[in-house]
Scaffold this motif. Structure first.
Motif, PDB file in Angstrom:
ATOM      1  N   UNK A  98       0.878  -1.149  -0.062  1.00 59.72           N
ATOM      2  CA  UNK A  98       0.006  -0.192  -0.170  1.00 59.72           C
ATOM      3  C   UNK A  98       0.739   1.108   0.005  1.00 59.72           C
ATOM      4  N   UNK A  99       2.138   0.972  -0.018  1.00 59.49           N
ATOM      5  CA  UNK A  99       3.163   2.313   0.071  1.00 59.49           C
ATOM      6  C   UNK A  99       2.469   3.130   1.331  1.00 59.49           C
ATOM      7  N   UNK A 140      -7.135  11.491  -4.300  1.00 58.92           N
ATOM      8  CA  UNK A 140      -8.157  10.901  -3.443  1.00 58.92           C
ATOM      9  C   UNK A 140      -7.651  10.131  -2.320  1.00 58.92           C
ATOM     10  N   UNK A 141      -6.211   9.509  -2.326  1.00 58.85           N
ATOM     11  CA  UNK A 141      -5.574   8.913  -1.497  1.00 58.85           C
ATOM     12  C   UNK A 141      -4.137   9.249  -1.165  1.00 58.85           C
ATOM     13  N   UNK A 142      -3.870   9.689  -0.044  1.00 61.49           N
ATOM     14  CA  UNK A 142      -2.598   9.867   0.125  1.00 61.49           C
ATOM     15  C   UNK A 142      -1.641   8.696   0.772  1.00 61.49           C
ATOM     16  N   UNK A 143      -2.256   7.809   1.452  1.00 61.67           N
ATOM     17  CA  UNK A 143      -1.241   6.589   1.918  1.00 61.67           C
ATOM     18  C   UNK A 143      -2.294   5.505   2.125  1.00 61.67           C
ATOM     19  N   UNK A 144      -3.349   5.439   2.087  1.00 61.41           N
ATOM     20  CA  UNK A 144      -4.315   4.280   2.484  1.00 61.41           C
ATOM     21  C   UNK A 144      -4.350   3.433   1.024  1.00 61.41           C
ATOM     22  N   UNK A 145      -4.201   3.852   0.001  1.00 61.41           N
ATOM     23  CA  UNK A 145      -4.508   3.111  -1.255  1.00 61.41           C
ATOM     24  C   UNK A 145      -5.885   3.152  -1.679  1.00 61.41           C
ATOM     25  N   UNK A 146      -6.010   2.656  -3.094  1.00 61.52           N
ATOM     26  CA  UNK A 146      -7.401   2.686  -3.661  1.00 61.52           C
ATOM     27  C   UNK A 146      -8.206   1.526  -3.288  1.00 61.52           C
ATOM     28  N   UNK A 186       2.856  -0.083  -3.486  1.00 63.23           N
ATOM     29  CA  UNK A 186       1.680   0.440  -3.808  1.00 63.23           C
ATOM     30  C   UNK A 186       0.554  -0.144  -4.752  1.00 63.23           C
ATOM     31  N   UNK A 194       2.366   5.144   4.764  1.00 62.15           N
ATOM     32  CA  UNK A 194       3.103   6.625   5.202  1.00 62.15           C
ATOM     33  C   UNK A 194       3.001   6.297   6.659  1.00 62.15           C
ATOM     34  N   UNK A 247      -8.739   9.977   3.292  1.00 60.63           N
ATOM     35  CA  UNK A 247      -7.296  10.044   3.139  1.00 60.63           C
ATOM     36  C   UNK A 247      -6.864  10.722   2.093  1.00 60.63           C
TER      37      UNK A 247
END
Lengths: 489, 489
Positions: free
Chosen positions: B176-177, B443-449, B227, B179, B371
């Motif tokens: 998920x890359x 739409x997503x900084x760190x939680x994933x799609x 990610x 953060x 997120x």
């Protein structure tokens, strides 16, 4: 210690003589068609075909890398013009070879027969500098040093600093994921690319990445483009991350060593102690001698090599780190080591590092540049292997290295007009690549695969990873239009 | 100022009730075939099919994200076992959904009907820690905090620190890359991945990346995997870069603000001044109240929000940076601001940040987590939009944020068993996504799609970039075996 030397010379690199470039062959209907399309689609000054005029655009600085003859060189001024070029080439199935300043050292920008060379040198606008978001947006032809100067005027810093920074472009830096002196602490070009505008193999304009500090919306295609050497798309705009400008001049530590093995031991010891120099370079005596010859720099030549380290922590931490580095140099057997408090003197030493390559070229010989990267702990062993290989092939090999990264540049020196020496040099080059893989390293740390490292890359990656590389290339460039034959092509 | 609160609770997340999981349908010959293959290929304890036993493995922590019923859950112990699982699934065209600890917040690890869930929780060996090269090699099921503790014992630091660090795995963090708090200064998971071992969609084991500090041999496929949420390959081993352990405890600055707009202005001012906090967080009064309720923490609740910043420079630079941050808080209108010299007190404030999400869940409501990530300069405006959207939909929205990154987590609170409130919350969620795109964010900084941000991602990227994403997926997973329907699927 030493005198400052002249820096920022007019670009001194010679590179291979291109020889005459013929006009497109009369039996090249695709080339004739695309040339006619380009002339119709673009303002007249964008398209060059005169052989003498286009000669400087057909190759980069890689010694002995083959290059072909292009149909034309185009120098677009906008993304729309780039898209028009790629669209015309895609329709005619004519290859597009993109180049910036042509300072590459792997042949990645070399023309292939019948291609269109797309040169970004006229796309040199700094579109935006945003101190609040700490980013800049630039066209690909902006020269690295010009970007650094422009953002410095606003208190900001763009760290990636390849030795080619006075001439190389940000587009070329991104295409090759260029490194430099600062990356031992601050990372490579990839670490500073936030977003890209790219023209795809079909001529479509897409935006990849983001302007925000973080983001995970979809696969990291901006990252995939970095280092892809023009084989997956043509980069037309780059958004880079910036850092605050460093407040104080760095402190420099220099150590002189009688053996390359001691140098390697010192590098390993500094890393193992948890120190984080902001630059950590090695220069051997062949390079020092060449810089002295060229610039009368007065550098000492009685050591096998010197190590140069810089620390940029705020004081008094910088002094403490400099002292710790000095202690490791002494413990590793430095014959002499000192901390410099004079920024002019320190800069002179780093200039010697930057001038090593052109200084060797000034002597009139050909210089074949290696770019292997080793685990830091294997650097001493690799330097020993390079010495052994050079001796066995009766070839002079000078060494510079981003030592703190384990990134070694053996410079193989060959007199022009000596085919036997050239053959020995080529054999040494190939053996150095194999030795690097053998020691757990990579065949290219920062110069890229281009043409010169294709065989080495295949040996390094193995069949499974190579198949994935080819699948990516086929997915994004199904007709093999973009810089064919380079990297995985 | 405040009392320390209990930390490191037993994993408190509730997540959606999975409901009963039926056995594989009798009319699923592919599922029956793959189950028979798995039982034949793996030791008996690796394959779970009992509905009650597999229930915890069928979804992650994403509120309201759909999940299906797997044929089986497999818990392999080695790369060879993972390859056997993927090979069996590929042969039968049965989907493979890979998961670590299941702490994800986007539904990326949710089972699809008829799939095999591949859980890496038993692959938890720390294979190697190399202080000289500053790297570690781990299996994917190693828990983040366990890696951090193991490398700390050798004077090293693995910075990525998602709030889920006590439970989440490095494999999940890479997929998920992830953060966390540190990434405002030290980067995200992607910045620490050197190499990966991956099982491809056809069941082949490949190695991507390198062990060296730098390298550009071919496209950056290790980076592409980071990610990609299990849709391009199954990660079976990870080589991460480490930093030296930080020597001194960081200094903390806290500011209390009457309005979220003032908070946003303070964040922009700190960044524009060139300061580089090592953590820079926002917690609003709804979160402070929930933590007080749960932990009797005694946090002040009379401000709209507080900002928490840490500096980890060596002294005296840390004091100077803390003072500069404090000055910017005051200038931006903080009703109160102070520098803490007590590490216990500072840690208590950061624990409040980490406990905000479980504290809200403890109240018995559903918590739908946003997120979005904004340009830092638009954070104040975005917080205003969130307030307006919440009010219009009569929905309680609490806010925590990695403020220095512009990464905002609006937490949408919904009483269980109230379908009308749930519909209003869903509408608010969708509008927040649109507002983030409108303000230049992601739409997503760190939680994933995962599942929850697919529509948002499509809106954000546009058709050209989406087509490239699909081409990559098709190239590496032509039969859509790997986590189908997630991210771009």
């Amino acid at each position: 210690m030493v005198e400052p030397v002249d820096v920022r010379p007019a670009r001194p690199f010679g590179g291979p003589g291109p020889g005459p470039v013929p006009a497109p062959p009369a039996d090249d209907p695709a080339g004739a068609a695309v040339l006619s399309d380009l002339v119709a689609a673009l303002p007249a000054d964008r398209v060059l075909t005169d052989p003498d005029t286009i000669a400087p655009y057909v190759h980069d600085e890689a010694e002995w890398a083959d290059h072909g003859s292009p149909v034309a060189v185009v120098r677009p001024r906008s993304t729309a013009e780039v898209a028009a070029v790629v669209t015309a080439c895609a329709a005619a199935r004519v290859p597009v070879v993109t180049r910036g300043a042509g300072t590459g050292l792997s042949g990645g920008a070399n023309a292939v027969d019948g291609c269109v060379v797309l040169c970004t040198e006229r796309m040199r606008e700094i579109v935006e500098i945003d101190p609040g978001e700490r980013l800049a947006v630039v066209q690909p032809g902006v020269v690295n040093d010009d970007l650094r100067a422009a953002v410095a005027a606003q208190g900001l810093w763009y760290p990636p600093d390849p030795a080619s920074a006075p001439w190389s472009t940000i587009g070329g830096n991104v295409a090759t994921n260029a490194g430099g002196l600062c990356c031992v602490k601050y990372g490579v070009t990839r670490d500073y690319v936030l977003a890209l505008e790219v023209v795809t193999a079909s001529g479509e304009v897409v935006r990849l990445g983001r302007r925000t500090a973080k983001g995970v919306a979809g696969y990291d295609l901006a990252g995939l483009m970095v280092g892809s050497e023009g084989t997956l798309g043509v980069i037309t705009e780059i958004t880079v991350k910036l850092r605050p400008l460093r407040a104080t001049p760095p402190r420099t530590v220099v150590g002189f060593f009688d053996t390359l093995a001691d140098c390697g031991a010192a590098v390993a010891a500094v890393t193992a102690r948890g120190l984080q120099p902001a630059a950590f370079e090695l220069i051997d005596r062949h390079c020092l001698h060449a810089v002295n010859e060229w610039k009368q720099a007065g550098l000492p030549e009685d050591a096998a090599a010197l190590l140069l380290a810089q620390t940029d922590l705020p004081e008094p931490a910088a002094s403490a780190e400099a002292e710790a580095i000095h202690a490791e140099f002494v413990a590793a057997g430095a014959k002499d080591a000192m901390m410099s408090t004079d920024p002019v003197e320190a800069e002179a030493l780093f200039d010697a590092r930057r001038l090593a390559y052109p200084a060797l070229e000034q002597r009139g010989d050909a210089v074949l540049t290696e770019d292997v990267c080793l685990p830091r702990g294997r650097l001493a062993e690799m330097l020993g292997r390079v010495e052994e290989i050079a001796a066995r092939h009766r070839t002079l090999v000078a060494n510079i290295a981003h030592a703190g990264d384990g990134n070694l540049h053996p410079l193989i020196i060959v007199p022009h007009g000596d085919p036997a020496a050239k053959a020995r040099a080529q054999a040494a080059f190939d053996e150095i690549v194999i030795a690097a893989i053998d020691l757990g390293g990579t065949v290219t740390g920062e110069h890229g695969v281009g043409l010169l490292k294709r065989a080495g890359m295949r040996r390094e990656l193995g069949p499974g990873a190579l198949a994935m590389q080819r699948a990516i290339k086929a997915a994004l460039d199904p007709h093999d239009i973009l810089n064919p034959g380079k990297v995985i092509g």
